[in-house]
Write a protein that holds these residues in place. Structure first.
Motif, PDB file in Angstrom:
ATOM      1  N   THR A  74     -19.113 -26.131 -26.363  1.00  0.00           N
ATOM      2  CA  THR A  74     -20.516 -26.164 -25.940  1.00  0.00           C
ATOM      3  C   THR A  74     -20.651 -26.816 -24.567  1.00  0.00           C
ATOM      4  O   THR A  74     -21.332 -26.293 -23.681  1.00  0.00           O
ATOM      5  CB  THR A  74     -21.377 -26.928 -26.975  1.00  0.00           C
ATOM      6  N   LYS A 116     -19.156 -24.496 -21.816  1.00  0.00           N
ATOM      7  CA  LYS A 116     -20.055 -23.390 -21.459  1.00  0.00           C
ATOM      8  C   LYS A 116     -21.267 -23.905 -20.672  1.00  0.00           C
ATOM      9  O   LYS A 116     -21.733 -23.244 -19.749  1.00  0.00           O
ATOM     10  CB  LYS A 116     -20.488 -22.640 -22.710  1.00  0.00           C
ATOM     11  N   ALA A 117     -21.756 -25.090 -21.029  1.00  0.00           N
ATOM     12  CA  ALA A 117     -22.887 -25.671 -20.298  1.00  0.00           C
ATOM     13  C   ALA A 117     -22.497 -25.975 -18.851  1.00  0.00           C
ATOM     14  O   ALA A 117     -23.277 -25.725 -17.926  1.00  0.00           O
ATOM     15  CB  ALA A 117     -23.377 -26.937 -21.003  1.00  0.00           C
ATOM     16  N   GLN A 153     -20.258 -24.450 -17.040  1.00  0.00           N
ATOM     17  CA  GLN A 153     -20.168 -23.175 -16.329  1.00  0.00           C
ATOM     18  C   GLN A 153     -21.557 -22.627 -16.006  1.00  0.00           C
ATOM     19  O   GLN A 153     -21.779 -22.107 -14.905  1.00  0.00           O
ATOM     20  CB  GLN A 153     -19.379 -22.165 -17.164  1.00  0.00           C
ATOM     21  N   THR A 154     -22.489 -22.773 -16.932  1.00  0.00           N
ATOM     22  CA  THR A 154     -23.859 -22.301 -16.711  1.00  0.00           C
ATOM     23  C   THR A 154     -24.518 -23.067 -15.579  1.00  0.00           C
ATOM     24  O   THR A 154     -25.196 -22.483 -14.727  1.00  0.00           O
ATOM     25  CB  THR A 154     -24.695 -22.446 -18.012  1.00  0.00           C
ATOM     26  N   ILE A 155     -24.314 -24.369 -15.541  1.00  0.00           N
ATOM     27  CA  ILE A 155     -24.889 -25.198 -14.473  1.00  0.00           C
ATOM     28  C   ILE A 155     -24.349 -24.764 -13.117  1.00  0.00           C
ATOM     29  O   ILE A 155     -25.092 -24.632 -12.147  1.00  0.00           O
ATOM     30  CB  ILE A 155     -24.615 -26.692 -14.736  1.00  0.00           C
ATOM     31  N   THR A 208     -23.208 -21.833 -12.275  1.00  0.00           N
ATOM     32  CA  THR A 208     -23.753 -20.516 -11.959  1.00  0.00           C
ATOM     33  C   THR A 208     -25.195 -20.639 -11.477  1.00  0.00           C
ATOM     34  O   THR A 208     -25.604 -19.997 -10.507  1.00  0.00           O
ATOM     35  CB  THR A 208     -23.679 -19.590 -13.185  1.00  0.00           C
ATOM     36  N   ALA A 209     -25.964 -21.501 -12.129  1.00  0.00           N
ATOM     37  CA  ALA A 209     -27.379 -21.661 -11.785  1.00  0.00           C
ATOM     38  C   ALA A 209     -27.584 -22.439 -10.489  1.00  0.00           C
ATOM     39  O   ALA A 209     -28.655 -22.365  -9.887  1.00  0.00           O
ATOM     40  CB  ALA A 209     -28.105 -22.380 -12.924  1.00  0.00           C
TER      41      ALA A 209
END
Length: 125
Positions: free
Chosen positions: A6, A9-10, A12-14, A16-17
């Motif tokens: 979790t 993935k968080a 990686q999302t940060i 990307t954003a």
């Protein structure tokens, strides 16, 4: 999915954003040297990986001109972006500054408590 997944993935999302804040960076992994007895030559290999990192300066209070120098920078990257790589202080990165590729050596390697990101201290040689 476990807690570590979790957090990974968080992270990686940060990244990307974050848009244009992360910078493309070349990460160089140095392989062991080998000696060719017949030719008398020593060869070293390296693997280059294109990754994305966020860079920031150290706080003034962290600079002690010994462990942390004024020109040192921090770098953070999700561990998944360096998949299969275990960073080592013999590795280095190349970062683009003002259109020129600049080498930074790794001084220190850490990771966040969840193991989602690598945290580096870099210094120009």
């Amino acid at each position: 999915m476990g807690l570590r997944d979790t957090f990974s993935k968080a992270a990686q999302t940060i990244f990307t954003a974050a848009g244009d804040v992360p910078e493309d960076t070349y990460y160089y992994v140095h392989a062991s040297s080998t000696y060719d007895v017949s030719s008398g030559t020593v060869s070293t290999g390296e693997t280059v990986t294109l990754t994305t990192m966020v860079f920031e300066e150290f706080k003034r209070s962290d600079v002690d001109n010994s462990n942390v120098e004024p020109t040192d920078v921090k770098g953070t990257v999700p561990q998944a972006y360096l998949s299969g790589i275990v960073p080592d202080v013999s590795d280095h990165i190349m970062r683009i500054e003002a259109g020129v590729s600049v080498r930074y050596d790794i001084i220190h390697i850490g990771q966040d408590p969840a193991g989602a990101t690598w945290e580096f201290q870099f210094r120009k040689p």
